[in-house]
Design a protein around this motif. Sequence first.
Motif, PDB file in Angstrom:
ATOM      1  N   LEU A  72      26.195 -54.174  17.985  1.00 22.04           N
ATOM      2  CA  LEU A  72      26.394 -53.176  16.934  1.00 22.04           C
ATOM      3  C   LEU A  72      26.003 -51.798  17.440  1.00 22.04           C
ATOM      4  O   LEU A  72      24.918 -51.625  18.009  1.00 22.04           O
ATOM      5  N   ILE A  73      26.895 -50.819  17.221  1.00 23.75           N
ATOM      6  CA  ILE A  73      26.577 -49.413  17.493  1.00 23.75           C
ATOM      7  C   ILE A  73      26.263 -48.752  16.156  1.00 23.75           C
ATOM      8  O   ILE A  73      27.106 -48.734  15.255  1.00 23.75           O
ATOM      9  N   ILE A  74      25.058 -48.230  16.020  1.00 27.44           N
ATOM     10  CA  ILE A  74      24.722 -47.409  14.857  1.00 27.44           C
ATOM     11  C   ILE A  74      24.963 -45.962  15.268  1.00 27.44           C
ATOM     12  O   ILE A  74      24.285 -45.431  16.152  1.00 27.44           O
ATOM     13  N   LEU A  75      25.954 -45.358  14.649  1.00 26.37           N
ATOM     14  CA  LEU A  75      26.367 -44.009  15.015  1.00 26.37           C
ATOM     15  C   LEU A  75      25.596 -43.011  14.156  1.00 26.37           C
ATOM     16  O   LEU A  75      25.853 -42.876  12.959  1.00 26.37           O
ATOM     17  N   ALA A  76      24.622 -42.335  14.774  1.00 25.52           N
ATOM     18  CA  ALA A  76      23.704 -41.451  14.036  1.00 25.52           C
ATOM     19  C   ALA A  76      23.828 -40.029  14.579  1.00 25.52           C
ATOM     20  O   ALA A  76      22.882 -39.478  15.135  1.00 25.52           O
ATOM     21  N   ILE A  77      25.028 -39.457  14.421  1.00 22.23           N
ATOM     22  CA  ILE A  77      25.294 -38.118  14.927  1.00 22.23           C
ATOM     23  C   ILE A  77      25.772 -37.226  13.777  1.00 22.23           C
ATOM     24  O   ILE A  77      26.082 -37.716  12.699  1.00 22.23           O
ATOM     25  N   LYS A  78      25.812 -35.930  14.035  1.00 27.73           N
ATOM     26  CA  LYS A  78      26.363 -34.989  13.056  1.00 27.73           C
ATOM     27  C   LYS A  78      27.888 -35.043  13.091  1.00 27.73           C
ATOM     28  O   LYS A  78      28.489 -35.369  14.116  1.00 27.73           O
ATOM     29  N   GLY A  79      28.504 -34.671  11.970  1.00 29.28           N
ATOM     30  CA  GLY A  79      29.955 -34.707  11.873  1.00 29.28           C
ATOM     31  C   GLY A  79      30.654 -33.871  12.928  1.00 29.28           C
ATOM     32  O   GLY A  79      31.719 -34.246  13.425  1.00 29.28           O
ATOM     33  N   TYR A  80      30.041 -32.737  13.322  1.00 25.35           N
ATOM     34  CA  TYR A  80      30.684 -31.860  14.309  1.00 25.35           C
ATOM     35  C   TYR A  80      30.618 -32.407  15.737  1.00 25.35           C
ATOM     36  O   TYR A  80      31.206 -31.840  16.636  1.00 25.35           O
ATOM     37  N   HIS A  81      29.909 -33.522  15.945  1.00 25.38           N
ATOM     38  CA  HIS A  81      29.881 -34.167  17.264  1.00 25.38           C
ATOM     39  C   HIS A  81      30.811 -35.383  17.339  1.00 25.38           C
ATOM     40  O   HIS A  81      30.911 -36.014  18.396  1.00 25.38           O
ATOM     41  N   LEU A  82      31.467 -35.713  16.223  1.00 32.00           N
ATOM     42  CA  LEU A  82      32.234 -36.962  16.171  1.00 32.00           C
ATOM     43  C   LEU A  82      33.384 -36.993  17.166  1.00 32.00           C
ATOM     44  O   LEU A  82      33.560 -37.989  17.880  1.00 32.00           O
ATOM     45  N   GLN A  83      34.171 -35.926  17.217  1.00 33.47           N
ATOM     46  CA  GLN A  83      35.360 -35.935  18.085  1.00 33.47           C
ATOM     47  C   GLN A  83      34.989 -36.184  19.540  1.00 33.47           C
ATOM     48  O   GLN A  83      35.662 -36.954  20.240  1.00 33.47           O
ATOM     49  N   ARG A  95      34.116 -52.385  26.285  1.00 37.65           N
ATOM     50  CA  ARG A  95      33.259 -53.117  27.235  1.00 37.65           C
ATOM     51  C   ARG A  95      32.477 -54.248  26.569  1.00 37.65           C
ATOM     52  O   ARG A  95      32.218 -55.276  27.190  1.00 37.65           O
ATOM     53  N   THR A  96      32.075 -54.050  25.322  1.00 40.92           N
ATOM     54  CA  THR A  96      31.126 -54.974  24.691  1.00 40.92           C
ATOM     55  C   THR A  96      31.674 -55.732  23.483  1.00 40.92           C
ATOM     56  O   THR A  96      31.089 -56.738  23.088  1.00 40.92           O
ATOM     57  N   GLY A  97      32.764 -55.217  22.867  1.00 49.11           N
ATOM     58  CA  GLY A  97      33.261 -55.816  21.632  1.00 49.11           C
ATOM     59  C   GLY A  97      32.409 -55.501  20.421  1.00 49.11           C
ATOM     60  O   GLY A  97      32.535 -56.148  19.374  1.00 49.11           O
ATOM     61  N   ALA A  98      31.537 -54.494  20.535  1.00 53.35           N
ATOM     62  CA  ALA A  98      30.600 -54.157  19.460  1.00 53.35           C
ATOM     63  C   ALA A  98      31.318 -53.642  18.212  1.00 53.35           C
ATOM     64  O   ALA A  98      32.402 -53.070  18.291  1.00 53.35           O
ATOM     65  N   PHE A  99      30.666 -53.842  17.068  1.00 53.74           N
ATOM     66  CA  PHE A  99      31.075 -53.214  15.819  1.00 53.74           C
ATOM     67  C   PHE A  99      30.413 -51.839  15.739  1.00 53.74           C
ATOM     68  O   PHE A  99      29.397 -51.593  16.401  1.00 53.74           O
ATOM     69  N   VAL A 100      30.974 -50.963  14.895  1.00 51.27           N
ATOM     70  CA  VAL A 100      30.452 -49.598  14.755  1.00 51.27           C
ATOM     71  C   VAL A 100      30.057 -49.350  13.302  1.00 51.27           C
ATOM     72  O   VAL A 100      30.861 -49.562  12.388  1.00 51.27           O
ATOM     73  N   LEU A 101      28.812 -48.907  13.100  1.00 54.17           N
ATOM     74  CA  LEU A 101      28.332 -48.521  11.776  1.00 54.17           C
ATOM     75  C   LEU A 101      28.015 -47.023  11.797  1.00 54.17           C
ATOM     76  O   LEU A 101      26.957 -46.610  12.263  1.00 54.17           O
ATOM     77  N   PRO A 102      28.951 -46.191  11.324  1.00 55.60           N
ATOM     78  CA  PRO A 102      28.678 -44.748  11.302  1.00 55.60           C
ATOM     79  C   PRO A 102      27.816 -44.362  10.109  1.00 55.60           C
ATOM     80  O   PRO A 102      28.109 -44.746   8.974  1.00 55.60           O
ATOM     81  N   LEU A 103      26.748 -43.603  10.364  1.00 54.57           N
ATOM     82  CA  LEU A 103      25.858 -43.150   9.291  1.00 54.57           C
ATOM     83  C   LEU A 103      26.064 -41.666   9.023  1.00 54.57           C
ATOM     84  O   LEU A 103      25.125 -40.915   8.817  1.00 54.57           O
ATOM     85  N   LEU A 104      27.323 -41.238   9.058  1.00 51.50           N
ATOM     86  CA  LEU A 104      27.648 -39.844   8.805  1.00 51.50           C
ATOM     87  C   LEU A 104      27.888 -39.634   7.314  1.00 51.50           C
ATOM     88  O   LEU A 104      28.275 -40.556   6.599  1.00 51.50           O
ATOM     89  N   ASN A 105      27.670 -38.390   6.880  1.00 53.41           N
ATOM     90  CA  ASN A 105      28.087 -38.028   5.521  1.00 53.41           C
ATOM     91  C   ASN A 105      29.605 -37.906   5.485  1.00 53.41           C
ATOM     92  O   ASN A 105      30.247 -37.721   6.513  1.00 53.41           O
ATOM     93  N   GLY A 106      30.181 -37.969   4.271  1.00 54.47           N
ATOM     94  CA  GLY A 106      31.627 -37.825   4.146  1.00 54.47           C
ATOM     95  C   GLY A 106      32.346 -39.145   4.277  1.00 54.47           C
ATOM     96  O   GLY A 106      31.727 -40.224   4.273  1.00 54.47           O
ATOM     97  N   VAL A 107      33.681 -39.086   4.409  1.00 60.92           N
ATOM     98  CA  VAL A 107      34.488 -40.297   4.519  1.00 60.92           C
ATOM     99  C   VAL A 107      35.531 -40.221   5.644  1.00 60.92           C
ATOM    100  O   VAL A 107      36.057 -41.245   6.059  1.00 60.92           O
ATOM    101  N   GLU A 108      35.829 -39.024   6.134  1.00 59.73           N
ATOM    102  CA  GLU A 108      36.879 -38.880   7.150  1.00 59.73           C
ATOM    103  C   GLU A 108      36.593 -39.673   8.421  1.00 59.73           C
ATOM    104  O   GLU A 108      37.514 -40.099   9.115  1.00 59.73           O
ATOM    105  N   GLN A 109      35.313 -39.866   8.732  1.00 58.28           N
ATOM    106  CA  GLN A 109      34.956 -40.567   9.967  1.00 58.28           C
ATOM    107  C   GLN A 109      35.497 -41.991  10.002  1.00 58.28           C
ATOM    108  O   GLN A 109      35.773 -42.515  11.089  1.00 58.28           O
TER     109      GLN A 109
END
Length: 309
Positions: A72-83, A95-109
């Motif tokens: 599992l990747i916990i994505l703990a970055i600001k929205g302006y770093h997403l791209q 490489r790993t087959g991991a799932f991604v859990l983004p903890l960003l505000n908003g919904v576009e991510q």
Amino acid sequence: MMNILVQGAGALGVYFGGRILEAGYNVSYFVRERRAAQLEKEGLVINSPEGDFTSQDFKIYTTPESVENIDLIILAIKGYHLQQAIPQIQTIVERTGAFVLPLLNGVEQLDLLQKAVGKEKVIGGFAGIIATLNEKGHVVHSNNSSVVRFGALHEAQIEICEKLAEVGRNVKTKILQEKDILKHMWKKYIFITSFSGITSATQLTSGYIAENEATLAVAQNIVYEMSMLAEKEGISLTEKEIESMANNIKIMHPEATSSMHQDMRKGLPLEVEHLQGGALRIAAKHGVEIPVIQTIYGILKPYENGRLN
């Protein structure tokens, strides 16, 4: 045991990753070189009403090609770093087959990440905490609670979500599985778009805003515009839920403010494009007007990249 990679080591990533590490789970970090050097020197340090914690016992990655054995990747970055983070996430998932859990505000991510790594890989979620990093990169947690809410958006995620829920039962924070995670995400998005916008545009804390009828009306109108967008996106909100969000600022601590306002005070970049800009893109998709949010966006946009010279 589940292997978790936290991408980003700001206050959010250090806090929740640290709490999971504290409970005895395998947690590693993916960060930039400069932050890696600071973490290697200082370790993970949390100062919190939920309990202090310090650790040097975790792995740090600075290149996506070196990441191995991650569930599992916990994505703990600001929205302006997403791209710029998306190609790194793609490499790690491949490489790993991991799932991604983004903890960003908003919904576009969600849409951006689903296009990058597949719908079955992106879990819904967000976090709630008032915390910052001090000059040493230590977390200073200033309120008495913290929470991660998450939930499956695809049947392929049911097992990993159950494992994360089990982790949540053993940590000194709340990590809560939700059935209707999209609705929870939208409610957070509605409030944070209003609260970040009004506090940053006025440079005032919640107490001043709540006491000034005209200013409070601006914050409330943002909630109403955002609630209309939620309905357009298929999220069903009751009038009671909408009014509760519109009046939330009245019951907050008078000195409370948004992280965007705090960033603005420090001359740091703002998530205006991710939050208010995202709302404008959703409005354009549905052919509706959101004039209050558009005005706040226009006021804040010049400060998007930090302090004006």
